[in-house]
Write a protein that holds these residues in place. Structure first.
Motif, PDB file in Angstrom:
ATOM      1  N   GLU A 254       0.832  -1.201   0.000  1.00 59.96           N
ATOM      2  CA  GLU A 254       0.000   0.000   0.000  1.00 59.96           C
ATOM      3  C   GLU A 254       0.867   1.251   0.000  1.00 59.96           C
ATOM      4  N   VAL A 255       1.916   1.266   0.834  1.00 61.63           N
ATOM      5  CA  VAL A 255       2.795   2.432   0.915  1.00 61.63           C
ATOM      6  C   VAL A 255       3.518   2.656  -0.406  1.00 61.63           C
ATOM      7  N   LYS A 256       3.998   1.592  -1.030  1.00 58.09           N
ATOM      8  CA  LYS A 256       4.684   1.721  -2.320  1.00 58.09           C
ATOM      9  C   LYS A 256       3.756   2.321  -3.366  1.00 58.09           C
ATOM     10  N   ASN A 257       2.503   1.900  -3.356  1.00 55.54           N
ATOM     11  CA  ASN A 257       1.535   2.463  -4.300  1.00 55.54           C
ATOM     12  C   ASN A 257       1.305   3.943  -4.030  1.00 55.54           C
ATOM     13  N   LEU A 258       1.180   4.307  -2.740  1.00 50.36           N
ATOM     14  CA  LEU A 258       0.952   5.703  -2.375  1.00 50.36           C
ATOM     15  C   LEU A 258       2.128   6.586  -2.793  1.00 50.36           C
ATOM     16  N   ILE A 259       3.343   6.103  -2.605  1.00 48.76           N
ATOM     17  CA  ILE A 259       4.534   6.864  -2.990  1.00 48.76           C
ATOM     18  C   ILE A 259       4.566   7.088  -4.498  1.00 48.76           C
ATOM     19  N   THR A 260       4.293   6.036  -5.249  1.00 52.83           N
ATOM     20  CA  THR A 260       4.327   6.133  -6.709  1.00 52.83           C
ATOM     21  C   THR A 260       3.277   7.094  -7.235  1.00 52.83           C
ATOM     22  N   GLU A 261       2.127   7.161  -6.582  1.00 51.84           N
ATOM     23  CA  GLU A 261       1.059   8.058  -7.022  1.00 51.84           C
ATOM     24  C   GLU A 261       1.488   9.522  -6.942  1.00 51.84           C
ATOM     25  N   VAL A 262       2.333   9.861  -5.976  1.00 46.93           N
ATOM     26  CA  VAL A 262       2.776  11.248  -5.815  1.00 46.93           C
ATOM     27  C   VAL A 262       4.044  11.530  -6.609  1.00 46.93           C
ATOM     28  N   ASP A 263       5.036  10.648  -6.491  1.00 48.88           N
ATOM     29  CA  ASP A 263       6.332  10.882  -7.137  1.00 48.88           C
ATOM     30  C   ASP A 263       6.960   9.556  -7.573  1.00 48.88           C
ATOM     31  N   PRO A 264       6.724   9.153  -8.822  1.00 48.08           N
ATOM     32  CA  PRO A 264       7.299   7.885  -9.308  1.00 48.08           C
ATOM     33  C   PRO A 264       8.828   7.887  -9.297  1.00 48.08           C
ATOM     34  N   ALA A 265       9.432   9.101  -9.275  1.00 45.53           N
ATOM     35  CA  ALA A 265      10.895   9.194  -9.314  1.00 45.53           C
ATOM     36  C   ALA A 265      11.510   9.252  -7.926  1.00 45.53           C
ATOM     37  N   ALA A 266      10.701   9.152  -6.878  1.00 45.59           N
ATOM     38  CA  ALA A 266      11.237   9.235  -5.513  1.00 45.59           C
ATOM     39  C   ALA A 266      12.202   8.080  -5.246  1.00 45.59           C
ATOM     40  N   PHE A 267      13.258   8.390  -4.489  1.00 49.16           N
ATOM     41  CA  PHE A 267      14.193   7.349  -4.059  1.00 49.16           C
ATOM     42  C   PHE A 267      13.691   6.796  -2.730  1.00 49.16           C
ATOM     43  N   VAL A 268      13.500   5.485  -2.681  1.00 47.98           N
ATOM     44  CA  VAL A 268      12.922   4.856  -1.493  1.00 47.98           C
ATOM     45  C   VAL A 268      13.856   3.756  -0.989  1.00 47.98           C
ATOM     46  N   ASN A 269      14.205   3.850   0.282  1.00 49.92           N
ATOM     47  CA  ASN A 269      15.039   2.819   0.916  1.00 49.92           C
ATOM     48  C   ASN A 269      14.198   2.102   1.963  1.00 49.92           C
ATOM     49  N   ILE A 270      14.101   0.769   1.860  1.00 47.12           N
ATOM     50  CA  ILE A 270      13.281  -0.041   2.754  1.00 47.12           C
ATOM     51  C   ILE A 270      14.189  -0.990   3.520  1.00 47.12           C
ATOM     52  N   THR A 271      14.159  -0.903   4.845  1.00 48.27           N
ATOM     53  CA  THR A 271      15.004  -1.770   5.663  1.00 48.27           C
ATOM     54  C   THR A 271      14.170  -2.426   6.754  1.00 48.27           C
ATOM     55  N   GLU A 272      14.579  -3.621   7.173  1.00 55.24           N
ATOM     56  CA  GLU A 272      13.895  -4.293   8.268  1.00 55.24           C
ATOM     57  C   GLU A 272      14.283  -3.658   9.591  1.00 55.24           C
ATOM     58  N   THR A 273      13.299  -3.551  10.480  1.00 61.83           N
ATOM     59  CA  THR A 273      13.494  -2.929  11.785  1.00 61.83           C
ATOM     60  C   THR A 273      13.428  -3.996  12.868  1.00 61.83           C
ATOM     61  N   ILE A 274      14.451  -4.054  13.699  1.00 61.76           N
ATOM     62  CA  ILE A 274      14.517  -5.076  14.740  1.00 61.76           C
ATOM     63  C   ILE A 274      13.531  -4.790  15.864  1.00 61.76           C
ATOM     64  N   GLU A 275      13.458  -3.550  16.285  1.00 62.69           N
ATOM     65  CA  GLU A 275      12.609  -3.208  17.429  1.00 62.69           C
ATOM     66  C   GLU A 275      12.145  -1.772  17.300  1.00 62.69           C
ATOM     67  N   VAL A 276      10.925  -1.505  17.800  1.00 59.37           N
ATOM     68  CA  VAL A 276      10.381  -0.152  17.802  1.00 59.37           C
ATOM     69  C   VAL A 276      10.076   0.242  19.239  1.00 59.37           C
ATOM     70  N   MET A 277      10.566   1.409  19.663  1.00 54.22           N
ATOM     71  CA  MET A 277      10.253   1.953  20.984  1.00 54.22           C
ATOM     72  C   MET A 277       9.478   3.253  20.790  1.00 54.22           C
ATOM     73  N   GLY A 278       8.598   3.547  21.721  1.00 58.40           N
ATOM     74  CA  GLY A 278       7.820   4.761  21.601  1.00 58.40           C
ATOM     75  C   GLY A 278       6.523   4.519  20.872  1.00 58.40           C
ATOM     76  N   LEU A 279       5.922   5.590  20.375  1.00 55.99           N
ATOM     77  CA  LEU A 279       4.590   5.531  19.773  1.00 55.99           C
ATOM     78  C   LEU A 279       4.692   5.028  18.342  1.00 55.99           C
ATOM     79  N   PHE A 280       4.200   3.806  18.110  1.00 53.98           N
ATOM     80  CA  PHE A 280       4.231   3.216  16.762  1.00 53.98           C
ATOM     81  C   PHE A 280       2.989   3.607  15.969  1.00 53.98           C
ATOM     82  N   HIS A 281       1.830   3.703  16.652  1.00 46.45           N
ATOM     83  CA  HIS A 281       0.597   4.082  15.990  1.00 46.45           C
ATOM     84  C   HIS A 281       0.430   5.591  16.017  1.00 46.45           C
ATOM     85  N   ARG A 282      -0.133   6.139  14.955  1.00 45.87           N
ATOM     86  CA  ARG A 282      -0.349   7.565  14.893  1.00 45.87           C
ATOM     87  C   ARG A 282      -1.401   7.945  15.930  1.00 45.87           C
ATOM     88  N   PRO A 283      -1.140   8.982  16.736  1.00 43.38           N
ATOM     89  CA  PRO A 283      -2.109   9.375  17.763  1.00 43.38           C
ATOM     90  C   PRO A 283      -3.392   9.888  17.141  1.00 43.38           C
TER      91      PRO A 283
END
Length: 286
Positions: A254-283
């Motif tokens: 879904e995110v890849k589609n959303l990015i392409t809709e705005v800027d097909p030329a955007a540079f996107v780096n996708i990496t795996e995340t081991i752990e998340v601390m703090g607020l993960f969900h948007r308030p």
């Protein structure tokens, strides 16, 4: 061939997305009418309830499936977005039509083998539809809503919500059918998670000249927050924005589609995340 197709990420192209929805939905139809229904083994969620009504009444399973899914699809339209629900309606329509047209015929005589293989095929079909930015309706829609609000794997959620289907199977048919249904649902959940969500987190870094447009589009359509940094191109010396967000793996297409809709030329780096601390969900807005 199917696995290669899945791994390629079928949500990135509109035509391929619809091919994915059609393919996944037809696989589910085959699983239902050739492996599960002939042995009175139920599938998960509303599909399982549709099977029950189709077995004990003159109503066709496909027609019941369509009727039961309509209310949930309407609810999902408001909470999951127009594109996702339209894809889901397309999938539900194909499944319902397929169940109506494809004759019920047992491929295998052994009920346990049929339960395992039928469950695996169902999970494969559901996973392909999920990766195509859609769902097969029913409890899948509920699972997607809960998974976005709470950090749970979708396959586990679907399995947990299907206890009622197992109980119904035991009381209406026999407990052998109920246990076979349990096996089928368990296999379906495992295959869905294997194909669609490993329940991993991903960090997305987007470098674009359309930072504010990208920010607005992502915040409108994605249930995550993001951070915007100022950047300068090392070669061109042009100003750019760097947007950083963390998502669950199931949101990637879904995110890849959303990015392409705005800027097909955007540079996107996708990496795996081991752990998340703090607020993960948007308030939620106050």
């Amino acid at each position: 061939m199917i696995l290669k197709y899945i791994n390629a990420g079928i949500g990135g192209n509109i035509k391929m997305r619809f091919v994915g929805i059609i393919t996944g939905s037809l696989i589910i139809v085959i699983a239902f009418n050739l492996f599960l229904i002939p042995h009175e083994v139920l599938s998960s969620g509303l599909s399982g309830i549709s099977m029950v009504l189709g077995m004990i009444s003159p109503l066709n399973t496909g027609l019941v499936n369509l009727i039961l899914n309509l209310p949930l699809l309407i609810i999902g339209y408001k909470m999951l977005g127009k594109k996702f629900i339209m894809n889901s309606i397309f999938s539900v329509a194909i499944i319902s039509l397929g169940l109506y047209l494809v004759p019920v015929f047992p491929i295998a005589k052994d009920s346990i083998l049929s339960s395992i293989f039928g469950g695996a095929l169902t999970g494969l079909g559901v996973g392909i539809v999920f990766r195509s930015s859609g769902s097969t309706g029913g409890f899948d829609v509920i699972g997607m809503i809960v998974a976005r609000k709470k950090d749970f794997p979708i396959g586990v959620l679907l399995s947990g919500m299907n206890a009622v289907v197992i109980v119904i199977s035991g009381f209406l048919f026999n407990w052998d059918s109920a246990l076979n249904t349990l096996v089928s649902i368990f296999v379906t959940g495992k295959v869905v998670d294997a194909i669609y969500t490993d329940h991993a987190k991903l960090t997305i870094m987007i470098i674009t000249e359309k930072g504010q447009e990208m920010r607005s589009h992502l915040l409108t359509n994605l249930y995550r927050g993001l951070t915007i940094l100022d950047g300068v191109g090392g070669y061109s010396n042009d100003k750019r924005n760097v947007l950083v967000t963390v998502i669950s793996r199931y949101e990637l297409n879904e995110v890849k589609n959303l990015i392409t809709e705005v800027d097909p030329a955007a540079f996107v780096n996708i990496t795996e995340t081991i752990e998340v601390m703090g607020l993960f969900h948007r308030p939620s807005p106050q």
